[in-house]
Design a protein around this motif. Structure first.
Motif, PDB file in Angstrom:
ATOM      1  N   ALA A   1      -0.853   0.659  23.107  1.00  0.00           N
ATOM      2  CA  ALA A   1      -1.153  -0.612  21.933  1.00  0.00           C
ATOM      3  C   ALA A   1      -0.891  -0.129  20.860  1.00  0.00           C
ATOM      4  N   THR A   2       0.441  -0.830  20.047  1.00  0.00           N
ATOM      5  CA  THR A   2       0.539  -0.361  19.135  1.00  0.00           C
ATOM      6  C   THR A   2      -0.149  -1.132  17.775  1.00  0.00           C
ATOM      7  N   VAL A   3      -0.454   0.611  16.971  1.00  0.00           N
ATOM      8  CA  VAL A   3      -1.678  -0.204  15.820  1.00  0.00           C
ATOM      9  C   VAL A   3      -0.990   0.092  13.960  1.00  0.00           C
ATOM     10  N   PRO A   4      -0.740  -0.977  13.964  1.00  0.00           N
ATOM     11  CA  PRO A   4      -0.781  -1.374  12.469  1.00  0.00           C
ATOM     12  C   PRO A   4      -0.229  -0.365  11.378  1.00  0.00           C
ATOM     13  N   GLY A   5       0.773  -0.627  10.538  1.00  0.00           N
ATOM     14  CA  GLY A   5       1.472   1.127   9.805  1.00  0.00           C
ATOM     15  C   GLY A   5       0.037   0.834   8.655  1.00  0.00           C
ATOM     16  N   ASP A   6       0.657   2.553   8.794  1.00  0.00           N
ATOM     17  CA  ASP A   6      -0.346   3.326   7.572  1.00  0.00           C
ATOM     18  C   ASP A   6      -0.816   2.556   6.542  1.00  0.00           C
ATOM     19  N   LYS A   7      -1.987   1.840   6.023  1.00  0.00           N
ATOM     20  CA  LYS A   7      -1.816   1.658   4.848  1.00  0.00           C
ATOM     21  C   LYS A   7      -1.786   2.221   3.526  1.00  0.00           C
ATOM     22  N   SER A   8      -2.038   3.324   3.211  1.00  0.00           N
ATOM     23  CA  SER A   8      -2.251   4.039   2.636  1.00  0.00           C
ATOM     24  C   SER A   8      -0.401   4.648   2.066  1.00  0.00           C
ATOM     25  N   ILE A   9       0.410   4.263   3.176  1.00  0.00           N
ATOM     26  CA  ILE A   9       2.205   4.392   3.222  1.00  0.00           C
ATOM     27  C   ILE A   9       2.772   3.572   2.261  1.00  0.00           C
ATOM     28  N   SER A  10       1.784   2.005   3.389  1.00  0.00           N
ATOM     29  CA  SER A  10       2.633   1.142   2.420  1.00  0.00           C
ATOM     30  C   SER A  10       2.109   0.454   1.213  1.00  0.00           C
ATOM     31  N   HIS A  11       1.176   0.972   0.541  1.00  0.00           N
ATOM     32  CA  HIS A  11       0.387   0.681  -0.720  1.00  0.00           C
ATOM     33  C   HIS A  11       1.655   1.366  -1.589  1.00  0.00           C
ATOM     34  N   ARG A  12       1.923   2.601  -1.240  1.00  0.00           N
ATOM     35  CA  ARG A  12       3.341   3.248  -2.290  1.00  0.00           C
ATOM     36  C   ARG A  12       4.147   3.160  -1.958  1.00  0.00           C
ATOM     37  N   ALA A  13       4.718   2.406  -0.875  1.00  0.00           N
ATOM     38  CA  ALA A  13       5.963   1.955  -0.669  1.00  0.00           C
ATOM     39  C   ALA A  13       6.332   0.916  -1.476  1.00  0.00           C
ATOM     40  N   VAL A  14       5.131   0.015  -1.603  1.00  0.00           N
ATOM     41  CA  VAL A  14       5.297  -0.736  -2.952  1.00  0.00           C
ATOM     42  C   VAL A  14       5.389  -0.592  -4.100  1.00  0.00           C
ATOM     43  N   MET A  15       4.539  -0.416  -4.639  1.00  0.00           N
ATOM     44  CA  MET A  15       4.425   0.833  -6.122  1.00  0.00           C
ATOM     45  C   MET A  15       6.062   1.792  -6.245  1.00  0.00           C
ATOM     46  N   PHE A  16       6.030   2.271  -5.383  1.00  0.00           N
ATOM     47  CA  PHE A  16       7.156   2.993  -5.707  1.00  0.00           C
ATOM     48  C   PHE A  16       8.750   2.591  -5.856  1.00  0.00           C
ATOM     49  N   GLY A  17       8.396   1.500  -4.927  1.00  0.00           N
ATOM     50  CA  GLY A  17       9.896   0.571  -4.971  1.00  0.00           C
ATOM     51  C   GLY A  17      10.035   0.054  -5.478  1.00  0.00           C
ATOM     52  N   ALA A  18       8.880  -0.807  -6.415  1.00  0.00           N
ATOM     53  CA  ALA A  18       8.900  -1.544  -8.152  1.00  0.00           C
ATOM     54  C   ALA A  18       9.732  -0.343  -8.795  1.00  0.00           C
ATOM     55  N   LEU A  19       9.114   0.976  -9.126  1.00  0.00           N
ATOM     56  CA  LEU A  19       9.558   1.320 -10.528  1.00  0.00           C
ATOM     57  C   LEU A  19      11.152   1.917 -10.005  1.00  0.00           C
ATOM     58  N   ALA A  20      11.650   1.803  -8.585  1.00  0.00           N
ATOM     59  CA  ALA A  20      13.387   2.713  -8.140  1.00  0.00           C
ATOM     60  C   ALA A  20      14.117   1.587  -8.268  1.00  0.00           C
TER      61      ALA A  20
END
Length: 438
Positions: free
Chosen positions: A20-39
């Motif tokens: 089974a494939t578990v959903p994506g990492d929560k900690s990394i997903s948060h940071r991806a949005v934050m850092f992508g927004a500032l990039a």
């Protein structure tokens, strides 16, 4: 609205089998949005966790003028606005149940020219925020909280920030990350020293965005004024979420399951070491890199577990996984003891008290301490437990239900959607006898 009486009913059945494939990492997903927004430029994120916590982060940045474009079920493009491109939101930013969002955004928003108010649900509004707001104030940030130091938080814009050195008394990825994010907006260099290891997703991901983040042992630093350059982020499956099927398979006779593409970052892989100490058969294969993060395919088979004294050094490396680890302890032969884990009392619930009460309700002998818990394994029967609106408590007792002869009903489980949407069908596909009821 989901009813507070929403519950899981789980009973012992056959072995858990399959992949089974578990959903994506929560900690990394948060940071991806934050850092992508500032990039500067457009960042592509694949494997993004579509859970309520991470969606709250996304909505907050959309309210500040960032365009997030869905391109697949778990993939998006984030059109960055640059380090100084966020705009004032038209209302308070409601972060739901997400402590990660609130604490990291305290640092990020301290450097903006506009003021913002961060709010959350009843659970988040009880969680301590001074551990973040106090050190940020030493950099020049101005953040108003309640008399108890909790949300809502009013972050005043236009405050000049100055980099400084911090010596944290407790290792904390959230505090460290908030200070590093504020450091991007500060004059000079911000340095953070920790007494132990904490998650290093922020340092790894900032480096992926082109930011120089020197790391020497337990010290990291960032120089103010650096800009982020858009990149591609591949989010691995979340090890914290993977822990629930891993533990369920470890304790259920004749089980054998595989979970592909799981993040195995050493700064948070303590759960795998602890399970192996208890006698679990855990195999890591196809170990590789997904961007800046190490990943592997995990396989676990049922085995006879035994109790252990968990080394305090491993506690911060498995802090979110302890509800599931206590389930493993309940099914192990002998005593398991955890100390140095007072942080568990200020999570989404008081997880020491919640797990102690729940384990006792299903026939397990436990002894609660101020900073830990002792579990005497081998006595699971069944019963009704309260999750206290805590997603990890709910999923932990669902895993325990796989060996409960009288079955377990877990009440107040709506918050599972914050971190693991699709938990019930995934576990059912592996063979867990589980149903939802209102």
């Amino acid at each position: 609205m989901t009813q507070k009486t929403h519950s899981f009913r789980v009973r012992a059945g056959g072995p858990l089998r399959g992949s089974a494939t578990v959903p994506g990492d929560k900690s990394i997903s948060h940071r991806a949005v934050m850092f992508g927004a500032l990039a500067d430029g457009t960042t592509t994120v694949e494997g993004f966790l579509q859970g309520e916590d991470c969606l709250a982060t996304r909505r907050a940045f959309e309210a500040m003028g960032v365009v997030c474009e869905d391109i697949a079920d778990a993939a998006m493009r984030i059109h960055g606005v640059g380090l100084h491109g966020l705009s004032a939101p038209g209302c308070d930013l409601d972060l739901g149940n997400s402590g990660t969002s609130m604490r990291l955004m305290c640092g990020l928003l301290s450097g903006q020219s506009f003021s913002t108010t961060l709010s959350g649900d009843a659970s988040l509004s009880r969680r301590p925020m001074r551990r973040v707001t106090d050190p940020l104030s030493q950099m020049g940030a101005r953040i108003d909280a309640t008399d108890e130091g909790t949300a809502p938080l009013r972050i005043h814009g236009g405050q000049p920030l100055s980099g400084r050195a911090f010596q944290l008394s407790i290792a904390s990825a959230q505090v460290k990350s908030a200070l590093l994010l504020a450091g991007l907006y500060a004059d000079g260099t911000t340095r953070v020293d920790e007494p132990g290891i904490s998650r290093d997703h922020t340092e790894r991901m900032l480096t992926s965005f082109g930011v120089d983040v020197p790391v020497q042992g337990r010290r990291c630093s960032v120089r103010g004024g650096q800009r982020l350059t858009a990149t591609r982020i591949e989010v691995p499956a979340d090890l914290s979420s993977a822990t629930f099927p891993l533990v369920a398979a470890a304790i259920t006779p004749q089980s054998d399951i595989s979970l592909p593409n799981v993040g195995v970052n050493p700064s948070r892989a303590g759960v795998l070491k602890i399970l192996e100490m208890m006698g679990a058969q855990v195999e890591l294969t196809n170990v590789r890199a997904a961007g800046a993060e190490p990943v592997a395919d995990l396989r676990i088979r049922a085995s006879a577990l035994h109790g252990v004294d968990i080394p305090p050094a491993l506690v911060p490396l498995a802090i979110d996984e302890f509800p599931a680890l206590l389930v493993a302890a309940a099914c192990a032969q002998g005593r398991t003891r955890i100390t140095g884990a007072a942080e568990l009392r200020v999570k989404e619930s008081d997880r020491i008290a919640a797990m102690a009460a729940g384990l006792q309700a299903v026939g397990v002998t436990v002894e609660e301490q101020a900073d830990g818990i002792t579990v005497q394994g081998g006595g699971v029967t069944g019963g009704v437990v309260e999750s206290h609106d805590d997603h990890r408590i709910a999923m932990a007792f669902a895993a325990l239900g796989s060996v409960a002869p009288d079955g377990i009903e877990i009440r107040d489980v709506a918050n599972v959607r914050t971190s693991f949407p699709g938990f019930v069908p995934l576990m059912a596909a592996l063979g867990l006898v589980i149903e939802e009821a209102s």
